[in-house]
Every structure is written in structure tokens, then in C-alpha cells.
Design a protein around this motif. Structure first.
Motif, PDB file in Angstrom:
ATOM      1  N   ILE A   1       1.076  -1.160   0.004  1.00 39.33           N
ATOM      2  CA  ILE A   1      -0.104   0.115   0.028  1.00 39.33           C
ATOM      3  C   ILE A   1       0.811   1.396  -0.110  1.00 39.33           C
ATOM      4  O   ILE A   1       0.495   2.244  -0.615  1.00 39.33           O
ATOM      5  CB  ILE A   1      -0.754  -0.061   1.330  1.00 39.33           C
ATOM      6  CG1 ILE A   1      -2.087  -1.133   0.927  1.00 39.33           C
ATOM      7  CG2 ILE A   1      -1.615   1.498   1.542  1.00 39.33           C
ATOM      8  CD1 ILE A   1      -3.013  -1.392   2.258  1.00 39.33           C
ATOM      9  N   VAL A   2       1.892   1.223   0.873  1.00 37.11           N
ATOM     10  CA  VAL A   2       2.673   2.288   0.818  1.00 37.11           C
ATOM     11  C   VAL A   2       3.439   2.597  -0.526  1.00 37.11           C
ATOM     12  O   VAL A   2       3.425   3.838  -0.989  1.00 37.11           O
ATOM     13  CB  VAL A   2       3.922   2.193   1.845  1.00 37.11           C
ATOM     14  CG1 VAL A   2       5.012   3.137   1.775  1.00 37.11           C
ATOM     15  CG2 VAL A   2       3.396   1.944   3.329  1.00 37.11           C
ATOM     16  N   ASP A   3       3.974   1.589  -1.198  1.00 36.13           N
ATOM     17  CA  ASP A   3       4.585   1.801  -2.464  1.00 36.13           C
ATOM     18  C   ASP A   3       3.718   2.461  -3.408  1.00 36.13           C
ATOM     19  O   ASP A   3       3.849   3.320  -4.153  1.00 36.13           O
ATOM     20  CB  ASP A   3       5.255   0.396  -2.973  1.00 36.13           C
ATOM     21  CG  ASP A   3       5.781   0.469  -4.275  1.00 36.13           C
ATOM     22  OD1 ASP A   3       6.815   1.431  -4.236  1.00 36.13           O
ATOM     23  OD2 ASP A   3       5.503  -0.064  -5.279  1.00 36.13           O
ATOM     24  N   ARG A   4       2.363   1.671  -3.274  1.00 35.02           N
ATOM     25  CA  ARG A   4       1.206   2.327  -4.337  1.00 35.02           C
ATOM     26  C   ARG A   4       0.824   3.684  -3.921  1.00 35.02           C
ATOM     27  O   ARG A   4       0.781   4.501  -5.146  1.00 35.02           O
ATOM     28  CB  ARG A   4       0.281   1.489  -4.219  1.00 35.02           C
ATOM     29  CG  ARG A   4      -1.116   1.751  -5.307  1.00 35.02           C
ATOM     30  CD  ARG A   4      -1.767   0.417  -5.476  1.00 35.02           C
ATOM     31  NE  ARG A   4      -2.535   0.479  -6.759  1.00 35.02           N
ATOM     32  CZ  ARG A   4      -3.314  -0.461  -7.073  1.00 35.02           C
ATOM     33  NH1 ARG A   4      -3.584  -1.399  -6.646  1.00 35.02           N
ATOM     34  NH2 ARG A   4      -4.007  -0.229  -8.266  1.00 35.02           N
ATOM     35  N   VAL A   5       0.637   4.115  -2.869  1.00 32.29           N
ATOM     36  CA  VAL A   5       0.272   5.539  -2.431  1.00 32.29           C
ATOM     37  C   VAL A   5       1.416   6.479  -2.973  1.00 32.29           C
ATOM     38  O   VAL A   5       0.968   7.499  -3.587  1.00 32.29           O
ATOM     39  CB  VAL A   5       0.005   5.552  -0.994  1.00 32.29           C
ATOM     40  CG1 VAL A   5      -0.098   7.002  -0.552  1.00 32.29           C
ATOM     41  CG2 VAL A   5      -1.231   4.913  -0.358  1.00 32.29           C
ATOM     42  N   MET A   6       2.652   6.144  -2.864  1.00 36.96           N
ATOM     43  CA  MET A   6       3.553   6.986  -3.028  1.00 36.96           C
ATOM     44  C   MET A   6       3.729   7.324  -4.495  1.00 36.96           C
ATOM     45  O   MET A   6       3.955   8.235  -5.284  1.00 36.96           O
ATOM     46  CB  MET A   6       5.083   6.365  -2.646  1.00 36.96           C
ATOM     47  CG  MET A   6       5.146   6.744  -0.885  1.00 36.96           C
ATOM     48  SD  MET A   6       4.798   8.297  -0.274  1.00 36.96           S
ATOM     49  CE  MET A   6       6.058   9.307  -0.974  1.00 36.96           C
ATOM     50  N   LYS A   7       3.415   6.265  -5.522  1.00 36.48           N
ATOM     51  CA  LYS A   7       3.389   6.174  -6.726  1.00 36.48           C
ATOM     52  C   LYS A   7       2.522   7.064  -7.129  1.00 36.48           C
ATOM     53  O   LYS A   7       2.454   7.908  -8.249  1.00 36.48           O
ATOM     54  CB  LYS A   7       3.452   4.911  -7.228  1.00 36.48           C
ATOM     55  CG  LYS A   7       4.902   4.027  -7.281  1.00 36.48           C
ATOM     56  CD  LYS A   7       4.629   2.553  -7.967  1.00 36.48           C
ATOM     57  CE  LYS A   7       6.301   1.811  -7.954  1.00 36.48           C
ATOM     58  NZ  LYS A   7       5.853   0.370  -8.158  1.00 36.48           N
ATOM     59  N   HIS A   8       1.148   7.050  -6.629  1.00 37.63           N
ATOM     60  CA  HIS A   8       0.083   7.736  -6.877  1.00 37.63           C
ATOM     61  C   HIS A   8       0.501   9.249  -6.610  1.00 37.63           C
ATOM     62  O   HIS A   8      -0.218  10.078  -6.853  1.00 37.63           O
ATOM     63  CB  HIS A   8      -1.128   7.362  -6.176  1.00 37.63           C
ATOM     64  CG  HIS A   8      -1.808   6.266  -6.883  1.00 37.63           C
ATOM     65  ND1 HIS A   8      -2.597   6.521  -7.885  1.00 37.63           N
ATOM     66  CD2 HIS A   8      -1.829   4.904  -6.764  1.00 37.63           C
ATOM     67  CE1 HIS A   8      -3.099   5.457  -8.533  1.00 37.63           C
ATOM     68  NE2 HIS A   8      -2.500   4.209  -7.634  1.00 37.63           N
ATOM     69  N   HIS A   9       1.426   9.481  -5.799  1.00 34.73           N
ATOM     70  CA  HIS A   9       1.883  10.976  -5.283  1.00 34.73           C
ATOM     71  C   HIS A   9       3.095  11.446  -6.198  1.00 34.73           C
ATOM     72  O   HIS A   9       3.828  12.196  -5.602  1.00 34.73           O
ATOM     73  CB  HIS A   9       2.230  11.070  -3.823  1.00 34.73           C
ATOM     74  CG  HIS A   9       0.617  11.123  -3.187  1.00 34.73           C
ATOM     75  ND1 HIS A   9       0.011   9.852  -2.872  1.00 34.73           N
ATOM     76  CD2 HIS A   9       0.279  12.130  -2.609  1.00 34.73           C
ATOM     77  CE1 HIS A   9      -1.135  10.620  -1.936  1.00 34.73           C
ATOM     78  NE2 HIS A   9      -0.930  11.632  -2.011  1.00 34.73           N
ATOM     79  N   SER A  10       3.445  10.551  -7.149  1.00 34.12           N
ATOM     80  CA  SER A  10       4.511  10.792  -8.073  1.00 34.12           C
ATOM     81  C   SER A  10       5.995  10.664  -7.305  1.00 34.12           C
ATOM     82  O   SER A  10       6.826  11.422  -7.474  1.00 34.12           O
ATOM     83  CB  SER A  10       4.356  12.222  -8.741  1.00 34.12           C
ATOM     84  OG  SER A  10       3.362  12.179  -9.345  1.00 34.12           O
TER      85      SER A  10
END
Lengths: 621, 424
Positions: A584-593
């Protein structure tokens, strides 16, 4: 700088002539100069021809004037000979020479054109006419004088002498003596040309007449004889005086009038020759000067034509060929599909300007094509990314499906085993035992529930937290820590939070889950270690901010650093977990560029670095 | 000096005389006889034989007058050889010896010359004033009076050989654009004719009785030779003079010799000549053409000439009476004023004064500046305001005569040398 790099010139208000006009003008100028060379050469040749004719005429005039001088000299010589000899044949030859000279002058007068020459010839003719006229008078006077001196005076003197001789026989010879003296004086005059002798003769004749009258008074004489003698003496005197006048007239005519006319005639002839020679010299000098001038003029015109030709060539090269070459390069560039160039000559109003306009159309087409290609490439890239994303999603989905199947299957199998056991127990009537197994049944179901819950959370990332805003990380972390401290063992940990965590652009719920997972993870592993410190801090960089969560637990082996962020990946530890949190952390950060990475904490433990790009970093608080 | 008022000739008086004659003729014959008007034949040069004078004389005298102008030599020869071809002869005093020697003219009765007493002393004594220089050569007074022996001399008698009337002094003219103006009687000299600076631009008059004296005066003024009597040269002097002239001619000193006044004008107008022997009309003509030709007043004195009017030996009767009338008309005033406007003088100037304006009299005779522009006989302005006649007054000019135009005893010999000079 190449043509396509040349900035477009400022538009000019001057109406630029077309290439055709310029080329025509250039050729016209050169042609005009060549025509001018031709005309000047032609006119120069014409002038030379005229001058040659004039020179020829002048040379002829000089020759004829020299001949005139020669004939004049012959004429003078003939006249002088006549003066001294009185030969009658010289009169005719003089007349012939005079006529020939007159005809020659008139002929020359018709030939020459110069007013000065004509005037000189007219004067010569006048002088010659006067000369000839006076020559005729001189001939008459000479003939008269000769007749008087040699014939008539002798006859009259003899008659008077005879008459007086007859009278003197009776009256003495005084009168006769005076007559003879007078006759002697008269002869002496014609011999010596002394005017005093004329007076002497006149006095003697007067004395003769006086003596005659005196003797007539003294001695009776024959009246008829006296009268005859008197008349004879008078006639002799008259003849003598006339001979004197004839002599003087003759002398005056030949020595003064004719000599004067002759001298002036000779002067005019010499002047004529000098004028002709001067004209020859002038014509020669003029011809040389004109030839030199024409040569210089032609050379100048030819040089000018060459220079103008070169200039035209240069100008055409500068204004036509070079732009054409640039235009060719431009077209080649356009043909290669380039659109990022400036079309040269767009401001021109000539044919090149029209060509440039056409090129501009090509350039715009190229630009549109390039834009389309760019869009196409972007779309392809996007498509590829989407495809990769899709593939990843599929893989991830596959993994998830597998993991979910596997992970869900395990509690289900456990539950189904327990349920079977419970059913068996219940069937055996071991109700209490069966009931006691229900607690065991609860645990796999709860795990399955947690698993499903986490999975839902994971799936929601990017879908339900799409709204972004300014998120102050300090309060957000504090809130997460407050929630986590509900768990007992969390309170034993030593959590250190930096006071000036930054504010970032993002979704606060998503970011909250990031810090929940990281802090949960850190606390979980910190609690297993002697060093229970958990540090939350950050580093500010120019274009991004790094926020870290550091623990001093057992750490994560390096070979797992990449995998821990994959869904349902868990370390082989005793720690519980679904393997969804870090994903989830990884995915959220990617969604935040941004992104997340792991570094080992010096001394042991793991440090998770969250990178927030600058657009998300609003301010440092 | 105011001349005594005498009867004037007029057409009315002349016609009256003719009517008396006609009446007398009618008494002798029954038919009406209308006499032909007397015709007077005048032989001379253009200097005095001018149409205005002829017309005026005819009008005043009521006679027919025929002028036969010609060249000096030609008319002299005609007069000397054919006296029957003319009644009056007008020429120069230097022709007197020839004419008298040829018995071509007859003595003139002084008593019939109405204005004889008004004629000044120039022709009577040779001096216009008692202090005047006596000119050498054929001074008119030496040829004026008919002597008892039939020769001409200075001693007055009842007869004269000519009527003194028009006269003037001659010298040389020079173009002031090419030679700066000299000072009259001080710097202007006959020697200028031999000045080397004018080499090739000098001319003399082609007349031995005139040009020979210009040359002689030039030679003497230049210090090249001295004459015992420049008006009566010996053969040796003539030889020496012609040696000088021929040498100079061979050096190219002379442009030539002119034979007429127009030719002398053309010589200077064309630029061929800068200095030359000149006559007064030529100077006026050049001045009228804008060429500042100065008629010099040589410090050695002028060469003077005197007009003579002679009566043909063949003229008699009424024609001789008419000739006397014409001679008297010439001294009656108007003709003197007429020729004064051409620069000539008359022998009784005071009588012509009343026919001249004060300004004209002041300029022509008194040698004072002209107040107004003066016109010549052709009506053209020939004197500008402020102009002064070079040489001064009549008395001043005729007080400075070096020599008169002369026919010397060596005349015939000089003709032979003249030829040599011309053709050298």
C-alpha cells in the motif's frame, strides 16, 4: 548560421523589384553600356573620318598655298625683270601668271571651308587684282614714258632746236643755249631721277622763252618763226613734264603700289600656309587628343560595363542565388520532415518570396505532421505504459489472485478442518470440546477478514483517495501515533518525531495509511529489539523532500528490499502480517509521484525513505 | 577771334545770279535760253569728298558738283597729267610740288578768296603761334605763294597755289591694351615704332611721302641715325634709313605696310598690329569698335599734313567762278564744323565755331574734356563724356610739328628704295 537558423528580417515597406526585373535591369544596364561603347566608338570613327578629310583638305591647302607662294615669287621675279628690262614679252607672261594665280586662288577658295582661310584668300585675290590692275597702269605709263623720252621729246626738242637755231642766226643763241641746257637737264633727270633737274629744266625753258621774247623785242624777227619756236619749246616742256609724271607714276606704281600689294599678297600667302599648317597641327593634336579621349572613354565604359556586370552577378548571387541555395537547403530540410526552422525570404515580394511562402506551407504541414507524430508517440508510449501497467496489473492481479486464493484458502482450509473436527466432536457429543474448538475457528476467519480488509484498502489506493490537498505531515504523524499507542506494547517504544515535518501535496487519508503501515511495521520490529527507538524525520532538498521512518530493529536483509513492497510479500518472521501494508505504501507514493525505498539503519534496523517531489512540497513548516 | 561777318552764300542768291544771266540771254535772242547749271568737277580723296559736303554745297551754291574721289597716288597722277579732267583738286600739300611742276594747276587770286584774312598763320608763316615749332619739309607756307618767277615760295604775293583749308597732325597709334598709355609730349615717342617688344606687330603707311617720315622720325628718336634736315633728306641719309628699315624688316619687326585706312583698321582690329602709322579716322573707327587705340602725341613732334584745294590749269570762265565760290563755301563755317567732328581742323576755325556746340568746340579745338558724349558726322558717339583729345588743343598740337608730309627732291630715289624695303 544556416539559413533555417536566420531570424526572419523585419518586413520592409519598400516594394522590392522582382528577380526578373532585377535581372532585366542588370542586363539592360550592361547592354546600355555596351551600346554606349559602340556608339562612342562609331562616333569616334566618324569624327576621325571627318578629321582625316579635314586634314587632307588642310594638307592640300598647305600644298596649294606653297604653290601659290611659288607662283607669286615667279610673278614678282617677272615683274622685277620687266621693271629693269622693259621687255614686252614679260608683260604677257606676267599677265598669264597673274591669271593663273587668280584661278588658283579661286579654286582654293572653293575648296577651303574655314572662314579665316577664305578671308585670307579673298584678301589675296583683292591684292592680286590690284596688283594686276596697277601693273597694267604701269605698263601704260612705262610705254608712255618711253614714247615721250625716247621719241616725242627728241622730236620736239629737235623741232624746237631747229626753230631756235634758225632764229638764232639773227638774234643770237641765248634761247637755244637755254633750250639745250633744258634738254640736257631733262635727259639727266631721266638718267638720275633727281627732281631738282626738273625744276632746273623748267627754269631753263622759262629762260629760253624769256630770251626769245627779249630777242623779239630787241631784234625784229619773223613773228611766225618766233611763234613756231615758242610752240615747239612749250610742246617740248609739256612732253618733258608729262614724261616726268609718267616716270613718277610708273615708279610709284611699281615701287609702292605694286610692291605693297605684292608684299601684302605674299604675307597673306604665307599666312595662308601657316594657317593651313597650324590647322594641320591642330587637327593632328585634336585627332590624337580625341583618340586618347575615346580610348579612355571606351576603356572607362568597358571597365564600367565589366564592373557593373560583376556587380550584377554579385548582386544576383547575393539576392537570388544565395537565397535560392538557402531555399534549396530549406526545402531539403522540409523534405526530411523538419518543421523547426525559419523559412528565409518570407518578407520578400518577389519570386523567391512566393517560393518561401510555398516552403512555409510545407513547414506548417511538417509541423502538423510532427505534432501528430509526437501525439502518436505519446499515445504509443502511453499505450505501452498502459499495456505495461495492464500487464503489471494482470500480473499483480494474478499474484493477488494466487496469493488471495492461497491466503484465503489457508484459513478456509483451517476453518473447514476445524469445522470438520467440531462436527466430528459434536457428532461424538463432545460438545464442550467442540465448543472449545470454536475459538480456534475464530482466528483463521479473523485473519481472512484482515486479509480481505487490507486487500480492499490496497485496491482503494488511487481510486477513492484521488483528491489531493495540502497535508501537514507533523499533525498527521502525531494522529497516527496516537492511534497506534492504543496498542499496549507500543507505549514502550521510544518514538522521536521531528518537529518541522514538511507540508506536502497529497491525499491525507492515503498518506495516513502510509505512515500507519510504516510506523506499525517499525514499532513491530522495534519492539523485538533492545533499541526501541523509532525516528521520524526528513531532509529538505531543492526539488524534493525526503521523510524517513527509522527503527533499530533486526532490519531487512538487502535481498528483500525490492520484494517487501510487493503485494502479500512477507519476511519469514514471527511477526504477523498480511504482506499488504508496504505494498500500500509503495502504491500510495507512486500515486503521489514519489517513491519509497529502504536503507539499512546504521547499527541495525531499517530506514524507509519517502520521497515527495517538489510540486507536492509546498512549504517547510 | 571772331571772323568778320561777310555775305553768306545761299541758294537764293545763286539762283538770282542765274536769272540775271537768263534775262541777258533772252535780250540777245528771240528764243528762251535756259542755261545749264554749272558743273564743278572735284577730284580728290575721301577725306574731303564726302557726300554730305557735296549735297550741302550744291544746295548752298546752286551749282552741280561732281565728286571723283580716289586713292592719293591715283588722283595725283590724274591731276598732274590730265588737268582738263577736273576743275578743283583736293589733296595734300605734299602734292603741290608735283602739280605745280607739272603745270597742272593755275594760281589762285587771293582777292577772290573771301575769307583769306581769317586764315590763320599756320599756312601763312608756318607757325600757328609765334612760339610754335616750325615744321620741316613741305610746310604749306613754303609752297603757298606764287613767286614772280613762277616758282612757289614763302614770300606773300597776290596769288597762291592752293586754298588752305583742312589740316591735321598725324602720328602713330597704339593699342593701349598691349602697351600702357604714355604721357603726351613726354613719354610718347616715335621710337616706339622700333621698340623690340612690338616685333612683328608694327606697320607703316605704304606712302613714301608719309611713311618715310614716320620711319625717319622713329630711327632718329631711337638714336639709330640723325638727319641734317629730316624734311629734305639726302640720298646718303635715305640709304642709311633704308638699311635700318630693311634690317628691321628682315628681323621680322614689321607686320607690313597698309595702303588704306580700312586696312590699317583691320591690321589693329585683327591683332596683327599693336602699333603703327595711323590717320585720325582709323583711330576713331577702332575706338568706336571698342579698341582703345591711342593716337600718340610724340615728344619729337607730329608729322603734319595740310589739305590743299587747287584750281586746274584748264579751268576757266564760269566754272572757275564756281570753283572760287566753292572754295569760299569751304571756309564759310559749316564745312569747317562738319570736318571738325571728324577730328580735322579748318584754316579759319573761328568761323566754324558758331556751327559747333560749346562742348564740341571745347573738346575738338580747346583740348578740354568733353562734358557730354559727342557724335561724329555719322551720328555715332565718338567721344565719351570726360574724354580729352590726346595732344591737347589745336594750338598745342600744331605748335609741335616735327615735319610736314613732303615730296622731297629725292622722291624718285626713295621710291626705288621703298620697293626694296617692301620686298625685302
Amino acid at each position: 548560421m544556416s539559413a533555417h537558423e536566420t531570424p526572419p528580417p523585419a518586413p520592409s515597406t519598400w516594394r522590392q523589384p522582382s528577380i526578373r526585373q532585377r535581372v532585366t535591369l542588370g542586363f539592360a544596364v550592361v547592354l546600355v553600356l555596351l551600346i554606349a561603347v559602340g556608339v562612342t566608338s562609331y562616333r569616334g570613327l566618324q569624327a576621325d573620318s571627318t578629321r582625316l578629310a579635314q586634314y587632307d583638305e588642310s594638307a592640300t591647302t598647305a600644298l596649294l598655298s606653297t604653290d601659290l607662294e611659288r607662283v607669286t615669287a615667279n610673278l614678282q621675279r617677272g615683274v622685277q625683270t620687266y621693271i629693269h628690262t622693259g621687255l614686252p614679252g614679260l608683260v604677257e607672261s606676267t599677265r598669264d601668271l597673274s591669271s593663273a594665280l587668280s584661278a588658283e586662288i579661286e579654286s582654293l577658295h572653293e575648296r577651303v571651308r574655314g572662314p579665316e582661310l577664305r578671308t585670307a584668300l579673298e584678301r589675296m585675290l583683292r591684292h592680286l587684282e590690284a596688283y594686276a590692275r596697277n601693273f597694267e597702269d604701269a605698263v601704260v605709263e612705262r610705254a608712255l614714258r618711253n614714247e615721250l623720252v625716247h621719241d616725242r621729246m627728241s622730236v620736239l626738242a629737235d623741232e624746237a632746236t631747229a626753230a631756235l637755231a634758225e632764229l638764232s642766226l639773227r638774234a643770237g643763241n641765248h634761247a637755244l643755249v637755254n633750250l639745250l641746257r633744258a634738254r640736257h637737264s631733262a635727259m639727266s633727270y631721266h638718267d638720275r631721277l633727281d627732281a631738282q633737274l626738273v625744276d632746273e629744266a623748267k627754269r631753263q625753258l622759262a629762260t629760253c622763252r624769256a630770251e626769245l621774247a627779249k630777242q623779239q623785242g630787241d631784234v625784229p624777227l619773223d613773228a611766225e618763226g618766233v611763234a613756231r619756236a615758242r610752240v615747239a619749246v612749250d610742246d617740248y616742256e609739256t612732253a618733258f613734264l608729262r614724261s616726268v609724271q609718267a616716270t613718277r607714276a610708273y615708279l610709284y606704281l611699281v615701287n609702292v603700289v605694286m610692291a605693297g600689294e605684292s608684299a601684302e599678297f605674299a604675307h597673306q600667302a604665307a599666312k595662308l600656309r601657316q594657317m593651313a599648317l597650324a590647322e594641320q597641327n591642330l587637327l593632328h593634336a585634336n585627332a590624337a587628343h580625341e583618340a586618347s579621349r575615346l580610348l579612355h572613354l571606351d576603356l572607362g565604359l568597358i571597365t564600367l560595363a565589366v564592373l557593373l556586370g560583376m556587380f550584377s552577378s554579385w548582386a544576383i548571387g547575393l539576392t537570388i542565388v544565395r537565397p535560392l541555395r538557402d531555399m534549396t537547403s530549406t526545402f531539403k530540410a522540409l523534405a526530411s520532415g523538419r518543421a523547426d526552422l525559419n523559412i528565409p525570404g518570407l518578407d520578400r515580394r518577389d519570386e523567391l518570396g512566393e517560393m518561401a511562402s510555398a516552403a512555409e506551407i510545407f513547414r506548417k504541414k511538417n509541423a502538423q505532421t510532427e505534432q501528430l507524430l509526437s501525439q502518436s508517440r505519446e499515445l504509443s508510449t502511453e499505450l505501452a505504459a498502459k499495456q505495461e501497467q495492464l500487464e503489471n496489473s494482470n500480473a499483480e492481479l494474478e499474484q493477488v489472485m494466487y496469493t488471495v486464493s492461497h491466503d484465503l484458502k489457508s484459513p478456509l482450509v483451517t476453518s473447514l478442518g476445524l469445522i470438520g473436527m467440531i462436527r466430528d466432536m459434536a457428532a461424538r457429543g463432545q460438545m464442550d470440546k467442540a465448543v472449545s474448538q470454536l475459538d480456534r475457528l475464530e482466528r483463521p476467519n479473523r485473519r481472512m477478514s484482515t486479509l480481505i480488509s487490507d486487500f480492499l484498502s490496497f485496491s482503494r489506493v488511487g481510486r477513492v483517495d484521488a483528491e489531493h490537498g495540502d497535508v501537514e505531515l507533523g499533525p498527521l504523524v502525531s494522529a497516527v501515533l496516537d492511534e497506534l499507542r492504543v496498542v499496549d506494547h507500543m507505549n514502550t517504544l521510544d518514538v522521536e518525531v521531528a518537529e518541522d515535518l514538511p507540508t506536502v501535496r497529497g491525499n491525507s487519508e492515503a498518506l495516513q495509511r502510509v505512515f500507519e503501515n510504516l510506523l506499525t511495521n517499525a514499532m513491530k520490529y522495534a519492539s523485538t529489539s533492545d533499541d526501541t527507538r523509532v525516528e521520524i524525520g526528513f531532509e529538505q532538498h531543492d526539488d524534493h523532500a525526503l521523510v524517513f521512518v527509522r527503527d533499530h530493529g533486526p532490519g531487512i536483509p538487502l535481498e528483500y528490499h525490492a520484494r517487501v513492497f510487493e503485494l502479500f510479500q512477507r519476511l519469514e518472521t514471527d511477526q504477523e502480517g498480511t504482506g499488504v501494508g508496504l505494498a500500500i505504501v509503495d502504491r500510495v507514493m507512486k500515486h503521489h509521484s514519489g517513491d519509497v525505498r529502504i536503507e539499512p539503519t546504521p547499527g541495525g534496523g531499517a530506514t524507509f525513505w519517502l520521497r515527495f517531489p517538489q510540486p507536492q512540497l509546498l512549504a517547510v513548516t | 577771334m571772331t571772323p568778320p561777318r561777310t555775305a553768306q552764300f545761299s541758294r537764293r542768291k545763286a539762283l538770282g545770279g542765274l536769272l540775271v544771266g537768263a534775262a541777258s540771254a533772252a535780250w540777245r535772242a528771240p528764243t528762251i535760253w535756259v542755261p545749264k547749271p554749272t558743273t564743278l568737277r572735284v577730284l580728290g580723296t575721301h577725306v574731303t569728298l564726302q557726300e554730305e559736303l557735296r549735297v550741302r554745297a550744291q544746295a548752298d551754291l546752286g551749282i552741280k558738283i561732281e565728286f571723283s574721289p580716289g586713292g592719293s597716288a591715283a588722283v595725283l597722277h590724274q591731276a598732274a597729267t590730265r588737268p582738263e579732267s577736273f576743275d578743283l583738286y583736293e589733296q595734300w600739300s605734299n602734292s603741290m610740288k608735283v602739280l605745280w611742276q607739272a603745270n597742272a594747276i593755275q594760281p589762285i587770286e587771293k582777292r577772290r578768296l573771301r575769307y583769306w584774312d581769317e586764315i590763320n598763320n599756320l599756312t601763312k608763316t608756318g607757325r600757328v603761334t609765334p612760339q610754335a615749332q616750325l615744321g620741316l619739309g613741305d610746310a604749306p607756307y613754303r609752297l603757298l605763294n606764287v613767286q614772280p618767277d613762277g616758282t612757289l615760295g614763302a614770300r606773300p604775293s597776290e596769288h597762291v597755289s592752293f586754298l588752305p583749308y583742312v589740316h591735321n597732325v598725324d602720328s602713330f597709334g597704339y593699342n593701349s591694351a598691349l602697351r600702357s598709355k604714355g604721357e603726351a609730349y613726354k613719354t610718347e615717342s616715335w621710337s616706339w615704332l622700333f621698340d623690340e617688344r612690338h616685333r612683328g606687330r608694327v606697320a607703316l603707311v605704304n606712302a613714301p611721302t608719309i611713311g618715310l617720315f614716320d620711319a625717319a622720325l622713329a630711327a632718329q628718336a631711337s638714336g639709330l641715325m640723325q638727319f641734317e634736315n629730316i624734311g629734305d633728306m639726302t640720298r646718303a641719309e635715305i640709304d642709311r634709313l633704308f638699311e635700318i628699315l630693311v634690317a628691321k624688316k628682315r628681323e621680322g619687326h614689321f607686320r607690313g605696310l597698309w595702303s588704306s585706312v580700312p586696312q590699317s583698321v583691320e591690321f589693329m582690329r585683327s591683332g596683327d598690329v599693336e602699333i603703327q602709322s595711323m590717320f585720325s579716322p582709323a583711330v576713331s573707327s577702332l575706338n568706336g569698335r571698342g579698341i582703345d587705340c591711342v593716337y600718340a602725341a610724340p615728344r619729337e613732334g607730329y608729322r603734319a599734313w595740310h589739305g590743299v584745294m587747287c584750281l586746274s590749269a584748264a579751268t576757266t570762265g564760269r566754272v572757275r567762278d564756281a570753283a572760287y565760290d566753292y572754295m569760299n563755301w569751304w571756309l564759310s563755317g559749316w564745312p569747317g564744323a562738319f570736318i571738325a567732328r571728324q577730328g580735322y581742323y579748318i584754316s579759319n576755325p573761328e568761323r566754324s565755331r558758331e556751327h559747333l556746340s560749346d562742348d564740341e568746340w571745347r573738346y575738338w579745338y580747346q583740348g578740354r574734356p568733353a562734358v557730354n558724349a559727342l557724335r561724329g558726322t555719322d551720328g555715332a558717339v565718338c567721344v565719351q563724356p570726360g574724354e580729352v583729345r590726346n595732344g591737347g588743343s589745336y594750338l598745342r598740337r600744331f605748335s609741335s610739328i616735327a615735319v610736314w608730309n613732303t615730296v622731297m627732291d629725292t622722291y624718285e630715289y626713295s621710291l626705288l628704295r621703298w620697293n626694296e624695303f617692301l620686298l625685302s
